[in-house]
Design a protein around this motif. Structure first.
Motif, short mmCIF file in Angstrom:
data_model
loop_
_atom_site.label_atom_id
_atom_site.label_comp_id
_atom_site.label_asym_id
_atom_site.label_seq_id
_atom_site.Cartn_x
_atom_site.Cartn_y
_atom_site.Cartn_z
N ILE A 361 2.77 2.53 -1.50
CA ILE A 361 2.39 2.18 -2.87
C ILE A 361 0.88 2.02 -2.98
O ILE A 361 0.27 2.44 -3.97
CB ILE A 361 3.13 0.90 -3.32
N VAL A 362 0.25 1.42 -1.98
CA VAL A 362 -1.22 1.31 -1.99
C VAL A 362 -1.84 2.70 -2.01
O VAL A 362 -2.76 2.98 -2.78
CB VAL A 362 -1.73 0.49 -0.78
N PHE A 363 -1.33 3.57 -1.16
CA PHE A 363 -1.79 4.97 -1.18
C PHE A 363 -1.59 5.57 -2.57
O PHE A 363 -2.46 6.29 -3.09
CB PHE A 363 -1.02 5.80 -0.15
N ALA A 364 -0.44 5.29 -3.17
CA ALA A 364 -0.12 5.87 -4.48
C ALA A 364 -1.13 5.46 -5.54
O ALA A 364 -1.55 6.28 -6.36
CB ALA A 364 1.29 5.45 -4.90
N VAL A 365 -1.53 4.20 -5.55
CA VAL A 365 -2.49 3.71 -6.53
C VAL A 365 -3.86 4.38 -6.32
O VAL A 365 -4.51 4.81 -7.28
CB VAL A 365 -2.63 2.18 -6.44
N LEU A 366 -4.28 4.49 -5.06
CA LEU A 366 -5.58 5.10 -4.77
C LEU A 366 -5.59 6.59 -5.13
O LEU A 366 -6.55 7.08 -5.73
CB LEU A 366 -5.93 4.91 -3.30
N VAL A 367 -4.53 7.29 -4.77
CA VAL A 367 -4.46 8.71 -5.10
C VAL A 367 -4.38 8.91 -6.61
O VAL A 367 -4.95 9.87 -7.15
CB VAL A 367 -3.26 9.37 -4.39
N ALA A 368 -3.73 7.99 -7.31
CA ALA A 368 -3.65 8.07 -8.77
C ALA A 368 -5.04 7.94 -9.39
O ALA A 368 -5.40 8.70 -10.30
CB ALA A 368 -2.72 6.99 -9.32
N GLY A 369 -5.83 6.99 -8.91
CA GLY A 369 -7.18 6.83 -9.43
C GLY A 369 -8.04 8.05 -9.19
O GLY A 369 -8.83 8.47 -10.05
N TYR A 370 -7.88 8.63 -8.04
CA TYR A 370 -8.61 9.84 -7.66
C TYR A 370 -8.14 11.03 -8.49
O TYR A 370 -8.93 11.74 -9.12
CB TYR A 370 -8.37 10.07 -6.17
N GLY A 371 -6.82 11.25 -8.48
CA GLY A 371 -6.26 12.42 -9.13
C GLY A 371 -6.34 12.42 -10.64
O GLY A 371 -6.38 13.48 -11.27
N ALA A 372 -6.36 11.24 -11.26
CA ALA A 372 -6.43 11.15 -12.71
C ALA A 372 -7.80 11.56 -13.23
O ALA A 372 -7.93 12.19 -14.28
CB ALA A 372 -6.10 9.74 -13.17
N VAL A 373 -8.85 11.20 -12.49
CA VAL A 373 -10.22 11.33 -12.99
C VAL A 373 -10.87 12.64 -12.57
O VAL A 373 -11.66 13.21 -13.32
CB VAL A 373 -11.06 10.13 -12.50
#
Length: 450
Positions: A361-373
Protein backbone atom coordinates in the motif's frame (compact mmCIF):
# COMPACT_ATOMS: atom_id res chain seq x y z
CA UNK A 1 -6.29 2.27 -52.36
CA UNK A 2 -3.50 4.69 -53.24
CA UNK A 3 -1.32 6.30 -50.57
CA UNK A 4 -2.68 9.75 -51.51
CA UNK A 5 -6.27 8.55 -51.01
CA UNK A 6 -5.31 6.95 -47.69
CA UNK A 7 -3.70 10.21 -46.57
CA UNK A 8 -6.84 12.13 -47.54
CA UNK A 9 -9.03 9.67 -45.65
CA UNK A 10 -6.89 9.96 -42.52
CA UNK A 11 -6.96 13.74 -42.72
CA UNK A 12 -10.74 13.66 -43.05
CA UNK A 13 -10.93 11.33 -40.03
CA UNK A 14 -8.79 13.79 -38.12
CA UNK A 15 -11.09 16.68 -39.05
CA UNK A 16 -14.15 14.73 -37.96
CA UNK A 17 -12.69 13.11 -34.87
CA UNK A 18 -9.68 15.04 -33.64
CA UNK A 19 -10.01 16.92 -30.34
CA UNK A 20 -8.19 20.22 -30.25
CA UNK A 21 -6.03 21.59 -27.46
CA UNK A 22 -8.68 23.38 -25.42
CA UNK A 23 -12.37 23.04 -24.66
CA UNK A 24 -14.45 26.03 -25.55
CA UNK A 25 -15.78 27.94 -22.56
CA UNK A 26 -19.32 27.01 -23.60
CA UNK A 27 -18.64 23.29 -23.85
CA UNK A 28 -21.25 21.29 -21.90
CA UNK A 29 -19.95 19.56 -18.81
CA UNK A 30 -21.52 16.31 -20.01
CA UNK A 31 -19.43 16.50 -23.18
CA UNK A 32 -16.32 17.21 -21.14
CA UNK A 33 -16.97 14.20 -18.91
CA UNK A 34 -17.64 11.89 -21.87
CA UNK A 35 -14.44 13.06 -23.53
CA UNK A 36 -12.46 12.35 -20.36
CA UNK A 37 -13.92 8.84 -20.11
CA UNK A 38 -13.26 8.11 -23.78
CA UNK A 39 -9.71 9.41 -23.53
CA UNK A 40 -8.82 7.45 -20.42
CA UNK A 41 -10.63 4.16 -20.77
CA UNK A 42 -8.44 2.71 -23.52
CA UNK A 43 -5.62 2.40 -21.03
CA UNK A 44 -7.77 -0.02 -19.07
CA UNK A 45 -7.52 -2.67 -21.81
CA UNK A 46 -3.83 -2.02 -22.47
CA UNK A 47 -2.78 -2.51 -18.86
CA UNK A 48 -5.32 -5.26 -18.24
CA UNK A 49 -3.56 -7.31 -20.91
CA UNK A 50 -0.03 -6.64 -19.64
CA UNK A 51 -1.11 -7.35 -16.06
CA UNK A 52 -2.81 -10.61 -17.04
CA UNK A 53 0.33 -11.73 -18.86
CA UNK A 54 2.46 -10.90 -15.83
CA UNK A 55 0.16 -12.63 -13.35
CA UNK A 56 -0.04 -15.82 -15.41
CA UNK A 57 3.61 -15.73 -16.52
CA UNK A 58 4.39 -18.98 -14.69
CA UNK A 59 1.68 -20.90 -16.59
CA UNK A 60 2.58 -19.16 -19.86
CA UNK A 61 6.24 -20.05 -19.39
CA UNK A 62 5.43 -23.72 -18.81
CA UNK A 63 3.09 -23.88 -21.84
CA UNK A 64 5.25 -22.03 -24.35
CA UNK A 65 8.79 -22.49 -23.02
CA UNK A 66 8.80 -25.90 -21.31
CA UNK A 67 11.93 -26.68 -19.36
CA UNK A 68 13.01 -28.92 -16.49
CA UNK A 69 13.98 -25.70 -14.70
CA UNK A 70 10.89 -23.63 -13.84
CA UNK A 71 13.04 -20.52 -13.33
CA UNK A 72 14.19 -20.78 -16.94
CA UNK A 73 10.58 -21.01 -18.15
CA UNK A 74 9.63 -18.00 -16.02
CA UNK A 75 12.55 -15.91 -17.29
CA UNK A 76 11.64 -16.83 -20.87
CA UNK A 77 8.06 -15.69 -20.33
CA UNK A 78 9.28 -12.40 -18.86
CA UNK A 79 11.69 -12.00 -21.79
CA UNK A 80 8.70 -12.07 -24.15
CA UNK A 81 6.99 -9.55 -21.86
CA UNK A 82 10.05 -7.32 -22.33
CA UNK A 83 10.07 -7.82 -26.11
CA UNK A 84 6.66 -6.17 -26.35
CA UNK A 85 8.13 -3.07 -24.74
CA UNK A 86 11.02 -2.81 -27.15
CA UNK A 87 8.65 -2.14 -30.05
CA UNK A 88 6.75 0.49 -28.07
CA UNK A 89 9.01 3.32 -29.33
CA UNK A 90 8.16 2.22 -32.88
CA UNK A 91 4.48 2.31 -31.97
CA UNK A 92 5.08 5.72 -30.44
CA UNK A 93 6.53 7.01 -33.72
CA UNK A 94 3.69 5.52 -35.81
CA UNK A 95 0.80 6.58 -33.59
CA UNK A 96 2.52 9.85 -32.70
CA UNK A 97 2.69 10.69 -36.41
CA UNK A 98 -1.00 9.83 -36.83
CA UNK A 99 -1.91 11.89 -33.74
CA UNK A 100 0.11 14.94 -34.81
CA UNK A 101 -0.90 14.81 -38.49
CA UNK A 102 -4.44 13.48 -38.52
CA UNK A 103 -5.79 13.99 -35.02
CA UNK A 104 -5.71 12.44 -31.56
CA UNK A 105 -8.86 10.36 -31.99
CA UNK A 106 -7.76 8.32 -35.06
CA UNK A 107 -4.63 7.34 -33.12
CA UNK A 108 -6.73 6.28 -30.14
CA UNK A 109 -9.15 4.24 -32.27
CA UNK A 110 -6.40 2.43 -34.15
CA UNK A 111 -4.47 1.54 -30.99
CA UNK A 112 -7.59 0.27 -29.20
CA UNK A 113 -8.59 -1.91 -32.16
CA UNK A 114 -5.14 -3.47 -32.51
CA UNK A 115 -4.95 -4.22 -28.79
CA UNK A 116 -8.41 -5.82 -28.69
CA UNK A 117 -7.65 -8.25 -31.51
CA UNK A 118 -4.21 -9.14 -30.13
CA UNK A 119 -5.47 -9.73 -26.59
CA UNK A 120 -8.27 -12.05 -27.68
CA UNK A 121 -5.91 -13.96 -29.99
CA UNK A 122 -3.58 -14.58 -27.03
CA UNK A 123 -6.29 -16.70 -25.42
CA UNK A 124 -6.64 -18.81 -28.58
CA UNK A 125 -2.97 -19.68 -29.09
CA UNK A 126 -1.83 -23.30 -29.37
CA UNK A 127 0.79 -24.36 -26.83
CA UNK A 128 4.25 -25.82 -27.43
CA UNK A 129 2.86 -29.28 -26.76
CA UNK A 130 0.41 -29.05 -29.69
CA UNK A 131 2.20 -26.75 -32.16
CA UNK A 132 5.88 -27.05 -31.28
CA UNK A 133 8.13 -24.11 -32.12
CA UNK A 134 5.26 -22.33 -33.89
CA UNK A 135 3.59 -21.67 -30.52
CA UNK A 136 6.27 -19.38 -29.02
CA UNK A 137 6.69 -17.68 -32.42
CA UNK A 138 2.99 -16.79 -32.48
CA UNK A 139 3.18 -15.69 -28.85
CA UNK A 140 6.04 -13.31 -29.62
CA UNK A 141 4.25 -11.97 -32.71
CA UNK A 142 1.12 -11.12 -30.73
CA UNK A 143 3.13 -9.52 -27.92
CA UNK A 144 4.87 -7.34 -30.51
CA UNK A 145 1.47 -6.24 -31.86
CA UNK A 146 0.40 -5.39 -28.34
CA UNK A 147 3.60 -3.45 -27.80
CA UNK A 148 2.98 -1.40 -30.94
CA UNK A 149 -0.54 -0.68 -29.73
CA UNK A 150 0.37 0.46 -26.25
CA UNK A 151 3.14 2.59 -27.75
CA UNK A 152 0.44 4.88 -29.08
CA UNK A 153 -2.33 4.45 -26.53
CA UNK A 154 -1.09 5.86 -23.23
CA UNK A 155 0.67 8.96 -24.50
CA UNK A 156 -2.12 9.78 -26.97
CA UNK A 157 -4.74 9.56 -24.23
CA UNK A 158 -2.63 11.60 -21.78
CA UNK A 159 -2.20 14.35 -24.40
CA UNK A 160 -5.89 14.15 -25.31
CA UNK A 161 -6.89 14.70 -21.69
CA UNK A 162 -4.37 17.44 -20.92
CA UNK A 163 -5.19 19.41 -24.06
CA UNK A 164 -8.91 19.19 -23.36
CA UNK A 165 -8.60 20.23 -19.71
CA UNK A 166 -9.21 23.53 -17.98
CA UNK A 167 -5.63 24.72 -17.23
CA UNK A 168 -6.61 25.15 -13.57
CA UNK A 169 -7.58 21.46 -13.35
CA UNK A 170 -5.17 19.95 -15.84
CA UNK A 171 -3.46 17.82 -13.20
CA UNK A 172 -6.75 16.31 -12.06
CA UNK A 173 -7.99 15.73 -15.61
CA UNK A 174 -4.68 14.32 -16.80
CA UNK A 175 -4.58 11.88 -13.90
CA UNK A 176 -7.43 9.98 -15.56
CA UNK A 177 -4.91 8.50 -18.00
CA UNK A 178 -3.25 6.92 -14.97
CA UNK A 179 -6.63 5.93 -13.55
CA UNK A 180 -7.38 4.04 -16.76
CA UNK A 181 -4.05 2.23 -16.56
CA UNK A 182 -4.38 1.47 -12.84
CA UNK A 183 -7.93 0.25 -13.36
CA UNK A 184 -6.70 -2.13 -16.04
CA UNK A 185 -4.11 -3.62 -13.69
CA UNK A 186 -6.77 -3.77 -10.96
CA UNK A 187 -9.28 -5.57 -13.18
CA UNK A 188 -6.56 -7.95 -14.35
CA UNK A 189 -5.58 -8.64 -10.77
CA UNK A 190 -9.20 -9.27 -9.72
CA UNK A 191 -9.79 -11.59 -12.68
CA UNK A 192 -6.55 -13.38 -11.84
CA UNK A 193 -7.60 -13.79 -8.21
CA UNK A 194 -10.99 -15.18 -9.24
CA UNK A 195 -9.52 -17.60 -11.80
CA UNK A 196 -6.83 -18.90 -9.44
CA UNK A 197 -9.33 -19.08 -6.59
CA UNK A 198 -11.92 -21.10 -8.50
CA UNK A 199 -9.60 -23.41 -10.44
CA UNK A 200 -6.98 -25.84 -9.27
CA UNK A 201 -3.30 -25.09 -10.06
CA UNK A 202 -3.35 -27.82 -12.71
CA UNK A 203 -6.45 -26.33 -14.35
CA UNK A 204 -4.87 -22.87 -14.36
CA UNK A 205 -1.74 -24.24 -15.96
CA UNK A 206 -3.60 -26.28 -18.57
CA UNK A 207 -6.31 -23.87 -19.73
CA UNK A 208 -7.32 -21.37 -17.04
CA UNK A 209 -4.58 -18.89 -18.03
CA UNK A 210 -6.48 -18.32 -21.30
CA UNK A 211 -9.61 -16.92 -19.65
CA UNK A 212 -8.36 -13.37 -18.84
CA UNK A 213 -7.27 -12.86 -22.47
CA UNK A 214 -10.55 -14.15 -23.87
CA UNK A 215 -12.47 -11.80 -21.55
CA UNK A 216 -10.55 -8.91 -23.13
CA UNK A 217 -12.78 -8.97 -26.22
CA UNK A 218 -15.65 -7.51 -24.19
CA UNK A 219 -13.54 -4.68 -22.77
CA UNK A 220 -12.03 -3.88 -26.14
CA UNK A 221 -15.33 -3.82 -27.97
CA UNK A 222 -16.86 -1.48 -25.41
CA UNK A 223 -13.89 0.91 -25.58
CA UNK A 224 -13.86 1.00 -29.37
CA UNK A 225 -17.60 1.70 -29.63
CA UNK A 226 -17.40 4.42 -26.96
CA UNK A 227 -14.59 6.24 -28.72
CA UNK A 228 -16.19 5.97 -32.13
CA UNK A 229 -19.51 7.22 -30.79
CA UNK A 230 -17.82 10.19 -29.18
CA UNK A 231 -15.89 11.09 -32.32
CA UNK A 232 -19.03 11.12 -34.48
CA UNK A 233 -21.41 13.00 -32.22
CA UNK A 234 -19.54 15.17 -29.76
CA UNK A 235 -16.45 16.74 -31.29
CA UNK A 236 -18.18 19.62 -33.02
CA UNK A 237 -19.95 20.76 -29.87
CA UNK A 238 -17.05 20.09 -27.52
CA UNK A 239 -13.84 21.43 -28.97
CA UNK A 240 -12.54 24.77 -30.15
CA UNK A 241 -11.27 25.55 -33.66
CA UNK A 242 -8.38 23.63 -35.20
CA UNK A 243 -5.02 24.87 -33.96
CA UNK A 244 -2.87 22.21 -35.62
CA UNK A 245 0.43 23.63 -36.83
CA UNK A 246 1.17 24.15 -40.50
CA UNK A 247 4.78 22.92 -40.23
CA UNK A 248 5.81 21.06 -43.40
CA UNK A 249 8.43 19.02 -41.53
CA UNK A 250 7.55 15.54 -40.26
CA UNK A 251 6.51 15.42 -36.58
CA UNK A 252 9.54 13.23 -35.84
CA UNK A 253 11.98 15.75 -37.32
CA UNK A 254 10.19 18.63 -35.59
CA UNK A 255 10.33 16.81 -32.25
CA UNK A 256 14.07 16.09 -32.48
CA UNK A 257 15.01 19.57 -33.69
CA UNK A 258 12.76 21.56 -31.35
CA UNK A 259 12.49 19.34 -28.28
CA UNK A 260 15.59 17.15 -28.25
CA UNK A 261 16.85 18.21 -24.80
CA UNK A 262 13.34 18.06 -23.34
CA UNK A 263 12.95 14.52 -24.70
CA UNK A 264 16.13 13.43 -22.91
CA UNK A 265 14.89 14.97 -19.67
CA UNK A 266 11.48 13.31 -20.09
CA UNK A 267 13.16 9.94 -20.69
CA UNK A 268 15.09 10.25 -17.43
CA UNK A 269 12.01 11.42 -15.50
CA UNK A 270 10.07 8.29 -16.48
CA UNK A 271 12.69 5.65 -15.57
CA UNK A 272 11.74 5.46 -11.88
CA UNK A 273 8.03 5.22 -12.66
CA UNK A 274 8.63 2.49 -15.24
CA UNK A 275 10.60 0.18 -12.95
CA UNK A 276 8.49 0.78 -9.82
CA UNK A 277 5.19 0.24 -11.63
CA UNK A 278 6.15 -3.06 -13.25
CA UNK A 279 8.07 -4.46 -10.29
CA UNK A 280 5.41 -3.57 -7.73
CA UNK A 281 2.25 -4.33 -9.69
CA UNK A 282 3.31 -7.06 -12.14
CA UNK A 283 6.33 -8.95 -10.79
CA UNK A 284 5.44 -8.70 -7.10
CA UNK A 285 2.44 -11.05 -7.37
CA UNK A 286 4.75 -13.73 -8.81
CA UNK A 287 7.39 -12.88 -6.17
CA UNK A 288 4.96 -13.30 -3.27
CA UNK A 289 3.80 -16.65 -4.64
CA UNK A 290 7.06 -18.25 -5.80
CA UNK A 291 9.53 -16.74 -3.31
CA UNK A 292 7.58 -15.79 -0.19
CA UNK A 293 5.22 -18.77 -0.38
CA UNK A 294 1.79 -17.12 -0.39
CA UNK A 295 -0.92 -18.80 -2.42
CA UNK A 296 -1.38 -17.25 -5.86
CA UNK A 297 -4.92 -16.13 -5.04
CA UNK A 298 -3.74 -14.44 -1.79
CA UNK A 299 -0.90 -12.69 -3.61
CA UNK A 300 -3.30 -11.42 -6.25
CA UNK A 301 -5.80 -10.33 -3.59
CA UNK A 302 -3.11 -8.22 -1.88
CA UNK A 303 -2.14 -6.82 -5.26
CA UNK A 304 -5.79 -5.98 -6.01
CA UNK A 305 -6.14 -4.06 -2.74
CA UNK A 306 -2.96 -2.11 -3.48
CA UNK A 307 -4.18 -1.30 -6.99
CA UNK A 308 -7.50 -0.09 -5.58
CA UNK A 309 -5.56 2.27 -3.30
CA UNK A 310 -3.57 3.52 -6.29
CA UNK A 311 -6.73 4.13 -8.30
CA UNK A 312 -8.25 6.16 -5.45
CA UNK A 313 -5.06 8.16 -4.87
CA UNK A 314 -4.44 9.10 -8.51
CA UNK A 315 -7.05 11.89 -8.82
CA UNK A 316 -6.13 13.16 -5.35
CA UNK A 317 -2.48 13.48 -6.36
CA UNK A 318 -3.45 15.09 -9.65
CA UNK A 319 -5.52 17.68 -7.82
CA UNK A 320 -2.68 18.32 -5.37
CA UNK A 321 -0.39 19.05 -8.30
CA UNK A 322 -2.86 21.68 -9.52
CA UNK A 323 -2.67 23.37 -6.14
CA UNK A 324 0.98 22.94 -5.16
CA UNK A 325 2.66 22.45 -8.54
CA UNK A 326 3.76 19.41 -10.56
CA UNK A 327 7.39 19.69 -9.55
CA UNK A 328 6.74 19.77 -5.82
CA UNK A 329 4.53 16.66 -5.86
CA UNK A 330 7.00 14.78 -8.06
CA UNK A 331 9.96 15.66 -5.84
CA UNK A 332 8.14 14.39 -2.73
CA UNK A 333 6.97 11.10 -4.26
CA UNK A 334 10.15 10.25 -6.18
CA UNK A 335 12.35 11.12 -3.16
CA UNK A 336 10.36 8.72 -1.02
CA UNK A 337 10.75 5.97 -3.61
CA UNK A 338 14.51 6.47 -3.41
CA UNK A 339 14.49 6.30 0.39
CA UNK A 340 11.85 3.63 1.05
CA UNK A 341 12.04 1.04 -1.76
CA UNK A 342 14.77 -1.06 -0.13
CA UNK A 343 13.18 -1.05 3.38
CA UNK A 344 9.77 -1.84 1.91
CA UNK A 345 11.13 -4.88 0.07
CA UNK A 346 12.73 -6.06 3.31
CA UNK A 347 9.27 -5.78 4.87
CA UNK A 348 7.69 -7.73 2.00
CA UNK A 349 10.28 -10.46 2.43
CA UNK A 350 9.12 -11.14 5.99
CA UNK A 351 6.36 -13.39 4.69
CA UNK A 352 3.51 -12.09 6.88
CA UNK A 353 0.36 -11.04 4.97
CA UNK A 354 -0.42 -7.92 7.03
CA UNK A 355 3.07 -6.33 6.76
CA UNK A 356 3.15 -7.33 3.09
CA UNK A 357 -0.17 -5.58 2.51
CA UNK A 358 1.08 -2.48 4.38
CA UNK A 359 4.29 -2.40 2.32
CA UNK A 360 2.49 -2.73 -0.97
CA UNK A 361 0.00 0.00 0.00
CA UNK A 362 2.88 2.39 0.73
CA UNK A 363 4.30 1.57 -2.68
CA UNK A 364 0.83 2.13 -4.16
CA UNK A 365 0.55 5.65 -2.73
CA UNK A 366 4.03 6.63 -3.94
CA UNK A 367 3.49 5.22 -7.43
CA UNK A 368 0.12 6.99 -7.56
CA UNK A 369 1.73 10.35 -6.81
CA UNK A 370 4.35 9.72 -9.45
CA UNK A 371 2.04 8.29 -12.09
CA UNK A 372 -0.71 10.89 -11.68
CA UNK A 373 1.53 13.90 -12.23
CA UNK A 374 4.17 12.77 -14.72
CA UNK A 375 1.90 12.61 -17.83
CA UNK A 376 0.68 16.20 -17.43
CA UNK A 377 4.14 17.48 -16.50
CA UNK A 378 5.49 15.95 -19.71
CA UNK A 379 2.64 17.26 -21.88
CA UNK A 380 3.44 20.76 -20.62
CA UNK A 381 7.07 20.34 -21.72
CA UNK A 382 6.30 20.04 -25.46
CA UNK A 383 4.67 22.17 -28.15
CA UNK A 384 1.45 21.14 -29.88
CA UNK A 385 2.92 20.44 -33.33
CA UNK A 386 5.20 17.61 -32.20
CA UNK A 387 3.78 16.80 -28.79
CA UNK A 388 2.45 13.33 -29.62
CA UNK A 389 5.69 12.24 -31.26
CA UNK A 390 8.09 13.77 -28.71
CA UNK A 391 6.21 12.40 -25.72
CA UNK A 392 5.59 8.99 -27.29
CA UNK A 393 9.28 8.47 -28.07
CA UNK A 394 10.49 9.66 -24.65
CA UNK A 395 7.91 7.72 -22.69
CA UNK A 396 8.12 4.48 -24.64
CA UNK A 397 11.91 4.43 -24.82
CA UNK A 398 12.06 4.68 -21.01
CA UNK A 399 9.34 2.08 -20.62
CA UNK A 400 11.17 -0.28 -22.99
CA UNK A 401 14.47 0.07 -21.13
CA UNK A 402 13.24 0.07 -17.53
CA UNK A 403 9.59 -1.04 -17.54
CA UNK A 404 9.51 -3.97 -19.92
CA UNK A 405 12.67 -5.48 -18.49
CA UNK A 406 11.72 -4.83 -14.84
CA UNK A 407 10.00 -8.18 -14.10
CA UNK A 408 12.79 -10.10 -15.84
CA UNK A 409 15.56 -8.16 -14.05
CA UNK A 410 13.77 -8.49 -10.70
CA UNK A 411 13.33 -12.24 -11.21
CA UNK A 412 17.01 -12.56 -12.16
CA UNK A 413 18.10 -10.62 -9.05
CA UNK A 414 15.95 -12.77 -6.78
CA UNK A 415 16.28 -16.22 -8.36
CA UNK A 416 19.80 -16.08 -9.82
CA UNK A 417 21.63 -13.69 -7.48
CA UNK A 418 19.61 -14.81 -4.45
CA UNK A 419 19.12 -11.21 -3.24
CA UNK A 420 15.54 -11.37 -2.00
CA UNK A 421 15.17 -7.61 -1.42
CA UNK A 422 17.31 -6.69 -4.44
CA UNK A 423 14.41 -5.36 -6.56
CA UNK A 424 13.91 -2.61 -3.96
CA UNK A 425 17.46 -1.39 -4.49
CA UNK A 426 16.94 -1.54 -8.26
CA UNK A 427 13.88 0.72 -7.94
CA UNK A 428 15.78 3.14 -5.70
CA UNK A 429 18.68 3.54 -8.14
CA UNK A 430 16.51 4.35 -11.16
CA UNK A 431 14.24 6.59 -9.06
CA UNK A 432 17.35 8.56 -8.08
CA UNK A 433 18.10 9.18 -11.77
CA UNK A 434 14.53 10.38 -12.26
CA UNK A 435 14.75 12.64 -9.22
CA UNK A 436 17.78 14.40 -10.70
CA UNK A 437 15.84 15.02 -13.91
CA UNK A 438 12.75 16.27 -12.04
CA UNK A 439 14.86 18.80 -10.13
CA UNK A 440 15.94 20.35 -13.45
CA UNK A 441 12.44 20.64 -14.98
CA UNK A 442 10.56 23.92 -15.35
CA UNK A 443 7.21 23.84 -13.59
CA UNK A 444 4.44 25.03 -15.94
CA UNK A 445 1.48 24.29 -13.68
CA UNK A 446 -1.56 26.30 -14.73
CA UNK A 447 0.02 27.70 -17.90
CA UNK A 448 -1.68 27.71 -21.29
CA UNK A 449 -0.46 24.97 -23.60
CA UNK A 450 1.41 26.27 -26.64
Amino acid sequence: MTSSNLSKDLRLAGQLASPQPQFTAEAPQSSRRRAIVAGAIGNLLEWYDFAAYGYFSTAIGLNFFPSDNHTTSLLSAFAVFAAAFFVRPIGGVVFGHVGDRYGRKPALLLSAGLMTVSTFAMGCLPTYETAGLLAPILLVALRLCQGLSVGGEYTSSAIFLAEAADPRRRGLTGSFAGIGAASGILVGSIVGAVVTGLLTPDEVREWGWRLPFLFGIGLGGFIFVLRRHLSEQQVDETFAEDRAPKDDRSPLRTAIENDGSAMVRAFAMILGLAVSNYVVFVYLATYLHTVIGLSQSTALLINSIAMAVTTICLPVMGALSDRFGRKRVLVVTVSNLVLLSWPLFLLLGGGQPVPILFGQIVFAVLVAGYGAVIPVALVEMFGHGSRCTALAISYNAAMALAGGTAPMVAAWIVHRLQIVAGPGLYIAVLALVSLAAVLTMRDKTGSTLT
